[in-house]
Design a protein around this motif. Structure first.
Motif, PDB file in Angstrom:
ATOM      1  N   THR A   1       0.810  -1.226   0.000  1.00 12.08           N
ATOM      2  CA  THR A   1       0.000   0.000   0.000  1.00 12.08           C
ATOM      3  C   THR A   1       0.838   1.269   0.000  1.00 12.08           C
ATOM      4  OG1 THR A   1      -0.132  -0.084   2.429  1.00 12.08           O
ATOM      5  CG2 THR A   1      -1.927  -1.137   1.195  1.00 12.08           C
ATOM      6  N   HIS A   2       2.170   1.144  -0.081  1.00 14.40           N
ATOM      7  CA  HIS A   2       3.025   2.329  -0.028  1.00 14.40           C
ATOM      8  C   HIS A   2       4.102   2.284  -1.108  1.00 14.40           C
ATOM      9  CE1 HIS A   2       1.097   2.777   3.880  1.00 14.40           C
ATOM     10  NE2 HIS A   2       1.541   4.018   3.908  1.00 14.40           N
ATOM     11  N   ASP A   3       4.467   3.455  -1.555  1.00 11.81           N
ATOM     12  CA  ASP A   3       5.534   3.629  -2.529  1.00 11.81           C
ATOM     13  C   ASP A   3       6.885   3.481  -1.821  1.00 11.81           C
ATOM     14  OD1 ASP A   3       7.127   4.559  -4.699  1.00 11.81           O
ATOM     15  OD2 ASP A   3       7.088   6.570  -3.817  1.00 11.81           O
TER      16      ASP A   3
ATOM     17  N   ASN B   1       7.742   6.481   0.539  1.00 14.12           N
ATOM     18  CA  ASN B   1       6.984   5.962   1.680  1.00 14.12           C
ATOM     19  C   ASN B   1       5.587   6.592   1.767  1.00 14.12           C
ATOM     20  OD1 ASN B   1       6.942   4.035   3.773  1.00 14.12           O
ATOM     21  ND2 ASN B   1       7.183   5.639   5.311  1.00 14.12           N
ATOM     22  N   LEU B   2       5.123   7.181   0.671  1.00 16.25           N
ATOM     23  CA  LEU B   2       3.750   7.669   0.608  1.00 16.25           C
ATOM     24  C   LEU B   2       2.832   6.524   0.192  1.00 16.25           C
ATOM     25  CD1 LEU B   2       4.229  11.045  -1.322  1.00 16.25           C
ATOM     26  CD2 LEU B   2       3.923  10.753   1.144  1.00 16.25           C
ATOM     27  N   PRO B   3       1.538   6.633   0.491  1.00 14.29           N
ATOM     28  CA  PRO B   3       0.612   5.627  -0.038  1.00 14.29           C
ATOM     29  C   PRO B   3       0.699   5.548  -1.559  1.00 14.29           C
ATOM     30  CG  PRO B   3      -0.481   6.986   1.618  1.00 14.29           C
ATOM     31  CD  PRO B   3       0.865   7.613   1.371  1.00 14.29           C
ATOM     32  N   ASN B   4       0.645   4.308  -2.085  1.00 10.88           N
ATOM     33  CA  ASN B   4       0.604   4.136  -3.537  1.00 10.88           C
ATOM     34  C   ASN B   4      -0.860   4.143  -3.988  1.00 10.88           C
ATOM     35  OD1 ASN B   4      -0.382   1.633  -2.763  1.00 10.88           O
ATOM     36  ND2 ASN B   4       1.483   0.532  -3.279  1.00 10.88           N
TER      37      ASN B   4
ATOM     38  N   ALA C   1       7.756  14.956  -2.307  1.00 12.23           N
ATOM     39  CA  ALA C   1       6.912  14.233  -1.342  1.00 12.23           C
ATOM     40  C   ALA C   1       7.051  14.841   0.055  1.00 12.23           C
ATOM     41  CB  ALA C   1       7.300  12.758  -1.319  1.00 12.23           C
ATOM     42  N   THR C   2       8.287  15.107   0.470  1.00 11.07           N
ATOM     43  CA  THR C   2       8.522  15.690   1.796  1.00 11.07           C
ATOM     44  C   THR C   2       7.901  17.075   1.896  1.00 11.07           C
ATOM     45  OG1 THR C   2      10.601  14.456   1.980  1.00 11.07           O
ATOM     46  CG2 THR C   2      10.303  16.345   3.451  1.00 11.07           C
TER      47      THR C   2
ATOM     48  N   GLN D   1      -2.538  16.992   9.397  1.00  8.75           N
ATOM     49  CA  GLN D   1      -2.485  15.569   9.727  1.00  8.75           C
ATOM     50  C   GLN D   1      -3.711  14.826   9.219  1.00  8.75           C
ATOM     51  OE1 GLN D   1      -1.824  15.163  13.935  1.00  8.75           O
ATOM     52  NE2 GLN D   1       0.399  15.357  13.731  1.00  8.75           N
ATOM     53  N   THR D   2      -4.819  15.548   9.080  1.00 14.34           N
ATOM     54  CA  THR D   2      -6.040  14.910   8.590  1.00 14.34           C
ATOM     55  C   THR D   2      -6.057  14.780   7.070  1.00 14.34           C
ATOM     56  OG1 THR D   2      -7.090  17.094   8.611  1.00 14.34           O
ATOM     57  CG2 THR D   2      -7.451  15.669  10.527  1.00 14.34           C
ATOM     58  N   ASP D   3      -5.110  15.415   6.386  1.00  9.88           N
ATOM     59  CA  ASP D   3      -5.012  15.335   4.934  1.00  9.88           C
ATOM     60  C   ASP D   3      -4.043  14.215   4.545  1.00  9.88           C
ATOM     61  OD1 ASP D   3      -6.660  17.577   4.888  1.00  9.88           O
ATOM     62  OD2 ASP D   3      -4.957  18.959   4.867  1.00  9.88           O
ATOM     63  N   SER D   4      -3.987  13.907   3.272  1.00  6.11           N
ATOM     64  CA  SER D   4      -3.132  12.812   2.808  1.00  6.11           C
ATOM     65  C   SER D   4      -2.399  13.203   1.533  1.00  6.11           C
ATOM     66  CB  SER D   4      -3.970  11.555   2.513  1.00  6.11           C
ATOM     67  OG  SER D   4      -4.688  11.145   3.647  1.00  6.11           O
ATOM     68  N   VAL D   5      -1.224  12.596   1.358  1.00  2.00           N
ATOM     69  CA  VAL D   5      -0.457  12.741   0.123  1.00  2.00           C
ATOM     70  C   VAL D   5      -0.092  11.345  -0.352  1.00  2.00           C
ATOM     71  CG1 VAL D   5       1.591  13.710  -0.985  1.00  2.00           C
ATOM     72  CG2 VAL D   5       0.502  14.949   0.899  1.00  2.00           C
ATOM     73  N   ALA D   6      -0.311  11.068  -1.634  1.00  2.00           N
ATOM     74  CA  ALA D   6       0.023   9.756  -2.197  1.00  2.00           C
ATOM     75  C   ALA D   6       0.783   9.958  -3.501  1.00  2.00           C
ATOM     76  CB  ALA D   6      -1.248   8.945  -2.447  1.00  2.00           C
ATOM     77  N   ARG D   7       1.608   8.961  -3.839  1.00  2.00           N
ATOM     78  CA  ARG D   7       2.275   8.942  -5.141  1.00  2.00           C
ATOM     79  C   ARG D   7       1.736   7.754  -5.917  1.00  2.00           C
ATOM     80  NH1 ARG D   7       8.093   6.706  -6.657  1.00  2.00           N
ATOM     81  NH2 ARG D   7       8.206   7.361  -8.821  1.00  2.00           N
ATOM     82  N   ILE D   8       1.095   8.019  -7.057  1.00  2.02           N
ATOM     83  CA  ILE D   8       0.412   6.944  -7.779  1.00  2.02           C
ATOM     84  C   ILE D   8       1.090   6.585  -9.088  1.00  2.02           C
ATOM     85  CG2 ILE D   8      -1.807   7.497  -6.744  1.00  2.02           C
ATOM     86  CD1 ILE D   8      -2.534   8.812  -9.460  1.00  2.02           C
ATOM     87  N   GLY D   9       2.129   7.315  -9.462  1.00  4.85           N
ATOM     88  CA  GLY D   9       2.831   7.017 -10.708  1.00  4.85           C
ATOM     89  C   GLY D   9       4.207   7.633 -10.680  1.00  4.85           C
TER      90      GLY D   9
END
Length: 584
Positions: free
Chosen positions: A151-153, A157-160, A212-213, A221-229
Motif C-alpha cells: 500500500t506504499h511507494d 513511503n507515501l501511499p501508492n 513528497a517531503t 495531519q487529517t489530509d493525505s499525500v500519495a504517489r500513484i505514478g
C-alpha cells in the motif's frame, strides 16, 4: 531471543548455595531470592527470562504455597513453571503444592541427576516456547511489512495507488457522515522526464523524494499525500473551509513542486500541472473523483503548465470527446480513413511553386470530417503519432516520386514530425527505406519539427537528428517564434530552414511589432545561412511585404489551400502554364 534464567527461592543461605552448585552443568543464569516477597519482585522483573522457579515450601512470613498462589494470580507470571523443593512426603502436602500452582516437586535430600534432568526439560520447553513466539513475532512483522509495501511507494513511503483508494474511501465516508466538502488534487510534475534524461534517475528520485517531503509538510495531519505514478501525486484535503483557503493550499503545492533541487552542482527545477475535483460537487465515489481530477489536470497542462484547473462539465465533455476521437483513431488507419493533402510553397524570387507541405486529413466513418487541430492532440495522447507520422512520410515520398515520373519535376516535400518520433529508430528507418524504395533524392525531403526538439538535447534525439541529416534529408523548424525562439540553438544543429509561424504574419504589414519581429527573424536566420518560410500568407500586401524583406519562401491561402493529391496535380499543371507570380 532472551537468555534463560532459573529463580531459586529459599530462606536458608546454605540451601541457595548448594542448589547453585548443583545447577552449574545447566546453561542458564541463576537468580536467588531469600524470601517470598523478593521472589515475587524478581519474577515480575524477569518474566521474559525465567524458565523455571525452584521454590522452597517452608519459609517464614510467606511460605512457598502463598508465593505460588500469588505468582499464579498475576497474568505476567502465571505461565512460569514452579517446582517445589520439600522434605515432606505427605500426600496432603503434595496435593496443596499442585493446587497452589506447582507443576512438579523434588524431595529433599536432592538428587543431582533428578534435579538436572527436570530442569533441562523445562529449559527445553522455555526455549521451544520462546522460539515459537519469536517466529510468530517475526512473521507478524514480515506480514506488516508486506502489507505496508503493498500500500506504499518504496521511494517516498507515501501511499501508492492501492493505499490511496483506502484513504480516499475513508475521506468520502467521513465527508458524507459529517457533511463537509473535500478536495482530490491531482498533481503531475512538468519537465520531470527532462530531469531523468539529462541528470539521471538518481536526480529524479531525489526530486520525487523532495516533492513528497515538501507536500507532506504543508498539509494537515487529517489530509493525505500519495504517489500513484512516476511523477504523479494525489493530495486529499478534508473539510474544506472555503475556496480561498483551498486555492492558497494549491498555490503552496505549485510553489513546492517548483522548488529547485541542488544535485551535483546543478540546480534542478520542475513545475506542476494540477487538477482539482471536489466532493460531492464533482463526484461521490473514488473512481469518479480521481477521473475528474485527472481530466482537470490534463486541462491545466494544455493551458500552459505550472497552473491549476478545477473540474467542470465542459472539461468532462472535452474528455469524452477525446476518448471518442482516440477510439476512432485506432481504427482509422486500417480502415483507410486518412488522406494526405498538399499545400504549395512558393519561391519569392521566382514566384514558382518549389515545394509542398504534406498534411494529414481524416474523414472518420463514424464522426465525419475531423480537423487536425482536434485529432492531432488526440493522436498524441493515444501514442499514435509515430505510426501516423511514418504513414504520411510513406505517402509523401511515393507521391513525390510519382510527380517526378509524371511531370518531370523535382518538387521538395515537407513532412511534419513530432519530437517523440526522434526518440527511436522508426522515423529514421522509414526515411531510409522509402528513399531506397523510390530512388528518391533525399534533398527533396524536408522533415519539419518544432523548436522544442532542439531544446530536448538528449543523446538519443541528437543521434537521430544527425542520422537523418547525414542521409541528405533537410531539417526545418516549424512554428518558429511561438516557443523558445532560441536562434542560438539553431547553429548547433543541422537545420536548413525556419518557418515563421502564421500568428506573426496574419496582421502584416500593419502590425508594427510583428513587422519588426519578422524582419529580425529573417535577418538573423540569413546570418546563420538558413532559409526562411513564412506561413499563413493570405493577402497580396503580405506577399509583397515579405518579398521586400527577402523572405525566401511563402506559404498560405493566397497561393493555395491544402488540397487532395489529384487537385494539387491540377494546380501544378496550371502553374506550369502561368507566368511566375514574382513577375505579377
Amino acid at each position: 531471543m532472551p537468555e534463560a534464567r532459573i529463580l531459586i527461592v529459599d530462606d536458608t543461605r546454605a540451601n541457595l548455595v548448594a542448589l547453585q552448585v548443583l545447577l552449574k552443568p545447566v546453561e542458564a543464569d541463576v537468580l536467588i531470592a531469600e524470601s517470598g516477597q523478593q521472589a515475587l519482585l524478581l519474577a515480575a522483573e524477569n518474566k521474559e527470562h525465567i524458565a523455571l522457579i525452584l521454590l522452597d515450601v517452608l519459609m517464614p512470613v510467606m511460605d512457598g504455597f502463598e508465593v505460588a498462589r500469588l505468582l499464579n494470580e498475576n497474568e505476567n507470571t502465571r505461565s512460569i513453571p514452579i517446582i517445589f523443593i520439600t522434605a515432606d512426603q505427605d500426600d496432603a502436602h503434595i496435593e496443596e503444592a499442585y493446587l497452589s500452582g506447582a507443576v512438579d516437586y523434588i524431595q529433599k535430600p536432592i538428587r543431582k541427576t533428578a534435579l538436572i534432568s527436570k530442569v533441562r526439560v523445562f529449559l527445553d520447553l522455555w526455549l521451544l516456547r520462546h522460539g515459537l513466539e519469536l517466529e510468530v513475532e517475526q512473521r507478524r512483522v514480515a506480514e506488516h511489512r508486506v502489507e505496508h509495501l503493498a500500500t506504499h511507494d518504496p521511494l517516498t513511503n507515501l501511499p501508492n495507488r492501492r493505499g490511496l483508494y483506502e484513504e480516499l474511501n475513508e475521506l468520502i465516508y467521513r465527508s458524507r457522515r459529517y457533511k463537509y466538502s473535500s478536495a482530490v488534487i491531482y498533481v503531475d510534475l512538468d519537465g520531470f522526464k527532462h530531469v531523468n534524461d539529462h541528470f539521471g534517475h538518481e536526480a529524479g528520485d531525489r526530486l520525487l523524494t523532495q516533492v513528497a517531503t515538501n507536500f507532506k509538510a504543508i498539509v494537515r495531519q487529517t489530509d493525505s499525500v500519495a504517489r500513484i505514478g512516476g511523477d504523479e501525486f494525489i493530495v486529499l484535503i478534508t473539510d474544506i473551509d472555503g475556496e480561498t483557503s483551498l486555492i492558497t493550499k494549491i498555490e503552496s503545492l505549485l510553489n513546492e513542486a517548483s522548488r529547485p533541487l541542488q544535485f551535483n552542482r546543478h540546480q534542478i527545477a520542475t513545475g506542476a500541472s494540477i487538477g482539482i475535483a471536489l466532493y460531492p460537487d464533482h463526484g461521490d465515489d473514488a473512481e469518479t473523483l480521481l477521473h475528474h481530477a485527472d481530466q482537470a489536470m490534463y486541462q491545466a497542462k494544455q493551458q500552459g503548465k505550472n497552473t491549476f484547473r478545477f473540474f467542470t462539465e465542459d472539461i468532462n465533455a472535452k474528455a469524452h470527446r477525446q476518448r471518442e476521437l482516440q477510439d476512432n483513431l485506432r481504427k482509422a488507419l486500417p480502415n483507410n480513413e486518412f488522406t494526405v493533402f498538399f499545400q504549395p510553397i512558393v519561391d519569392t524570387r521566382s514566384g514558382q511553386v518549389v515545394s509542398a507541405e504534406a498534411l494529414l486529413r481524416w474523414h472518420s466513418a463514424n464522426l465525419g470530417e475531423v480537423f487536425p487541430d482536434e485529432f492531432i492532440p488526440a493522436a498524441e495522447s493515444a501514442g499514435l503519432i509515430p505510426e501516423l507520422g511514418c504513414w504520411v512520410l510513406k505517402q509523401a515520398i511515393a507521391t513525390g516520386a510519382h510527380w517526378h515520373q509524371r511531370f518531370g519535376i523535382e518538387l521538395r516535400i515537407a513532412v511534419n514530425a513530432s519530437s517523440i518520433q526522434f526518440r527511436n529508430n522508426l522515423l529514421f528507418d522509414t526515411i531510409k527505406e522509402q528513399i531506397d524504395n523510390h530512388t528518391w533524392n533525399p534533398d527533396l525531403l524536408e522533415v519539419e519539427s518544432t523548436e522544442g526538439l532542439l531544446l530536448d538535447d538528449s543523446s538519443v534525439v541528437n543521434t537521430y537528428i544527425d542520422a537523418i541529416s547525414n542521409c541528405g534529408v533537410r531539417l526545418s523548424v516549424d512554428d518558429f517564434g511561438t516557443g523558445f525562439s532560441a536562434l542560438s540553438y539553431l547553429k548547433n544543429y543541422p537545420v536548413s530552414t525556419v518557418k515563421i509561424d502564421r500568428s506573426f504574419i496574419m496582421d502584416l504589414p500593419g502590425d508594427k511589432e510583428n513587422a519588426v519581429l519578422v524582419q529580425a527573424i529573417i535577418a538573423m536566420a540569413h546570418g546563420l545561412r538558413l532559409e526562411v518560410i513564412a506561413e499563413g500568407v493570405e493577402t497580396a500586401e503580405q506577399w509583397e511585404y515579405l518579398k521586400s524583406l527577402d523572405c525566401d519562401f511563402v506559404q498560405g491561402y493566397y497561393f493555395g489551400k491544402p488540397m487532395p493529391q489529384a487537385d494539387f496535380e491540377d494546380f501544378l499543371m496550371a502553374q506550369l502554364d502561368k507566368p511566375a507570380l514574382a513577375q505579377s
